[in-house]
Design a protein around this motif. Structure first.
Motif, mmCIF file in Angstrom:
data_model
loop_
_atom_site.group_PDB
_atom_site.id
_atom_site.type_symbol
_atom_site.label_atom_id
_atom_site.label_comp_id
_atom_site.label_asym_id
_atom_site.label_seq_id
_atom_site.Cartn_x
_atom_site.Cartn_y
_atom_site.Cartn_z
ATOM 1 N N ARG A 156 0.787 -1.326 -0.039
ATOM 2 C CA ARG A 156 -0.044 0.091 -0.021
ATOM 3 C C ARG A 156 0.854 1.220 -0.055
ATOM 4 N NH1 ARG A 156 -3.301 3.507 3.351
ATOM 5 N NH2 ARG A 156 -5.342 3.733 2.469
ATOM 6 N N GLN A 157 1.896 1.128 0.760
ATOM 7 C CA GLN A 157 2.798 2.364 0.556
ATOM 8 C C GLN A 157 3.617 2.620 -0.642
ATOM 9 O OE1 GLN A 157 3.502 4.419 3.417
ATOM 10 N NE2 GLN A 157 1.944 3.073 4.668
ATOM 11 N N GLU A 158 3.736 1.492 -1.514
ATOM 12 C CA GLU A 158 4.266 1.721 -2.775
ATOM 13 C C GLU A 158 3.084 2.273 -3.791
ATOM 14 O OE1 GLU A 158 5.753 -2.036 -3.829
ATOM 15 O OE2 GLU A 158 7.472 -1.897 -2.688
ATOM 16 N N GLN A 159 1.943 1.926 -3.719
ATOM 17 C CA GLN A 159 0.808 2.284 -4.416
ATOM 18 C C GLN A 159 0.757 3.783 -3.988
ATOM 19 O OE1 GLN A 159 -0.390 0.646 -6.904
ATOM 20 N NE2 GLN A 159 -1.608 2.325 -7.421
ATOM 21 N N THR A 160 0.738 4.207 -2.786
ATOM 22 C CA THR A 160 0.558 5.552 -2.431
ATOM 23 C C THR A 160 1.810 6.324 -3.091
ATOM 24 O OG1 THR A 160 -0.555 4.777 -0.100
ATOM 25 C CG2 THR A 160 0.142 6.972 -0.369
ATOM 26 N N ALA A 161 2.787 6.048 -3.048
ATOM 27 C CA ALA A 161 3.767 6.663 -3.726
ATOM 28 C C ALA A 161 3.831 6.910 -5.199
ATOM 29 C CB ALA A 161 5.312 6.052 -3.488
ATOM 30 N N LYS A 162 3.038 5.935 -5.916
ATOM 31 C CA LYS A 162 2.574 6.183 -7.152
ATOM 32 C C LYS A 162 1.549 7.023 -7.695
ATOM 33 C CE LYS A 162 4.223 1.354 -8.395
ATOM 34 N NZ LYS A 162 3.843 0.135 -9.095
ATOM 35 N N ASP A 163 0.509 7.129 -6.473
ATOM 36 C CA ASP A 163 -0.642 7.702 -6.829
ATOM 37 C C ASP A 163 -0.504 9.123 -6.335
ATOM 38 O OD1 ASP A 163 -1.734 5.484 -7.818
ATOM 39 O OD2 ASP A 163 -2.771 5.167 -5.846
ATOM 40 N N LEU A 164 0.410 9.693 -5.420
ATOM 41 C CA LEU A 164 0.580 10.749 -4.886
ATOM 42 C C LEU A 164 0.664 11.982 -5.937
ATOM 43 C CD1 LEU A 164 0.729 12.295 -2.093
ATOM 44 C CD2 LEU A 164 3.214 11.863 -2.285
ATOM 45 N N ALA A 165 1.470 11.843 -6.607
ATOM 46 C CA ALA A 165 1.678 12.863 -7.695
ATOM 47 C C ALA A 165 0.670 13.424 -8.339
ATOM 48 C CB ALA A 165 2.898 12.725 -8.621
ATOM 49 N N ASP A 166 -0.137 12.363 -9.028
ATOM 50 C CA ASP A 166 -1.304 12.563 -9.564
ATOM 51 C C ASP A 166 -2.489 13.351 -8.756
ATOM 52 O OD1 ASP A 166 -0.130 11.629 -11.822
ATOM 53 O OD2 ASP A 166 -0.868 9.548 -11.524
ATOM 54 N N THR A 167 -2.483 12.661 -7.551
ATOM 55 C CA THR A 167 -3.527 13.179 -6.733
ATOM 56 C C THR A 167 -3.282 14.574 -6.168
ATOM 57 O OG1 THR A 167 -3.832 10.922 -5.690
ATOM 58 C CG2 THR A 167 -4.792 12.763 -4.537
ATOM 59 N N LEU A 168 -2.067 14.855 -6.025
ATOM 60 C CA LEU A 168 -1.782 16.227 -5.835
ATOM 61 C C LEU A 168 -1.949 17.281 -7.047
ATOM 62 C CD1 LEU A 168 1.448 16.235 -3.613
ATOM 63 C CD2 LEU A 168 -0.950 16.467 -2.978
ATOM 64 N N ASP A 169 -1.762 16.801 -8.244
ATOM 65 C CA ASP A 169 -2.210 17.462 -9.477
ATOM 66 C C ASP A 169 -3.790 17.851 -9.494
ATOM 67 O OD1 ASP A 169 0.428 17.830 -10.437
ATOM 68 O OD2 ASP A 169 0.293 15.825 -11.506
ATOM 69 N N VAL A 170 -4.400 16.948 -9.197
ATOM 70 C CA VAL A 170 -5.864 17.226 -9.118
ATOM 71 C C VAL A 170 -6.328 18.182 -8.182
ATOM 72 C CG1 VAL A 170 -8.285 16.306 -8.840
ATOM 73 C CG2 VAL A 170 -6.385 14.929 -10.152
ATOM 74 N N LEU A 171 -5.556 17.894 -6.828
ATOM 75 C CA LEU A 171 -5.892 18.658 -5.626
ATOM 76 C C LEU A 171 -5.532 20.240 -6.110
ATOM 77 C CD1 LEU A 171 -7.022 18.549 -2.786
ATOM 78 C CD2 LEU A 171 -4.550 18.325 -2.174
ATOM 79 N N SER A 172 -4.437 20.486 -6.517
ATOM 80 C CA SER A 172 -3.780 21.751 -6.992
ATOM 81 C C SER A 172 -4.429 22.410 -7.820
ATOM 82 C CB SER A 172 -2.218 21.713 -7.463
ATOM 83 O OG SER A 172 -1.942 22.998 -7.731
#
Length: 313
Positions: A156-172
């Protein structure tokens, strides 16, 4: 005769373990109201297990529950102090899978200990070797749920690291488009997929229950032990305390996250040459040597010993 009885015993134990896993995984007989209906039912009044006839309880409560309760007590006595808190943190990092709780994991640990010891005694017999094998298998079974939980948290930590950048893009993008930060979090939690969307949904739930934004994000940093997430959480907490615009913080964090993801990709690309070295040496090169050098060696041996050509007489 002894081998037949041993095989039947191992088969029955394996069948029992399989049935237990199926009951725990799918929750046989535990369907009921959820969401608002469950909350209304709880308000109307709860019914204890003592007030319900035993034959009206679901299968999990009648059979699996008491067995796991006994093994849980044994596992608690054998575990060091603080094991429950450590398992709770591991469950948070693994995303709190629906069927699993700390008590259930402790019960499975005790059950695995008994099954491992029983298999060791059945396989090696009631002697010193069987006792040693039973201790080893029991200890392995006792530690197996911890290893599986750690593996789930790591994935789950590895999947979180993969999804973090895209999630922050949407949030920004949502914040820069004029939405409030809480509304942007809600949109990401509803439309997003993956661990980060689930974590943002939990942050919103904790804020609705009365936690401050800083405390909710600090708890997020404790659950997700990634440097990128901790940097993001510390930036949000500082911006909330100092009154810095969230849009600017998100923009900087998104840019830093892209750089971090590119650097991680370059790091993995540089590790490929080292990782592929051993498969090349032990798997590919021997086959190439046999195909390329093998015929030449055969002809050289034929010419040296005068046995004629092995390919045409």
């Amino acid at each position: 005769m002894t081998a037949l009885m041993l095989g039947l015993g191992i088969a029955f134990i394996s069948l029992a373990v399989l049935l237990l896993v199926l009951v725990l995984a799918f929750g046989l007989g535990t369907s009921g109201p959820t969401g608002v209906a469950r909350s209304l039912a709880m308000i109307d009044g709860t019914v204890g297990r003592q007030s319900v006839a035993r034959n009206e309880l679901p299968a999990q409560e009648r059979f699996v529950g008491p067995a796991l309760d006994l093994t849980r007590r044994m596992a608690v006595r054998l575990s060091p102090t603080g094991t429950a808190e450590r398992l709770a943190r591991s469950l948070d990092r693994a995303g709190n899978p629906a069927p699993w709780t700390v008590d259930r994991i402790m019960g499975v640990k005790g059950l695995s200990l008994l099954l491992g010891a029983a298999l060791g005694l059945l396989y090696a017999g009631l002697d010193l070797g069987g006792l040693v094998l039973a201790i080893i298998l029991g200890a392995a079974g006792f530690m197996m749920p911890d290893l599986l939980l750690y593996n789930a948290a790591l994935r789950r930590q590895e999947q979180t690291a993969k999804d973090l950048a895209d999630t922050l893009d949407v949030l920004s993008v949502c914040v820069e488009a004029g939405q409030g930060f809480d509304s942007a979090l809600l949109r990401v939690a509803r439309t997003g997929e993956g661990p980060m969307a689930a974590e943002f949904a939990r942050v919103l739930s904790e804020m609705q229950l009365g936690k401050s934004r800083s405390q909710a994000f600090s708890d997020l940093g404790d659950r997700v032990s990634l440097p990128e997430v901790k940097n993001f959480v510390s930036s949000i907490v500082q911006a909330d305390r100092l009154g810095i615009p969230i849009a600017k913080v998100l923009r900087e964090q998104t840019s830093a996250m892209r750089v971090t993801r590119r650097q991680k990709g370059e790091e993995k690309a540089q590790k490929v040459t080292v990782k592929i070295l051993f498969p090349l040496l032990f798997c590919i090169f021997p086959a190439l040597f046999v195909v390329i050098i093998g015929p030449g060696i055969v002809r050289m041996m034929a010419n040296l010993f005068g046995t004629g050509s092995v390919f045409g007489g």
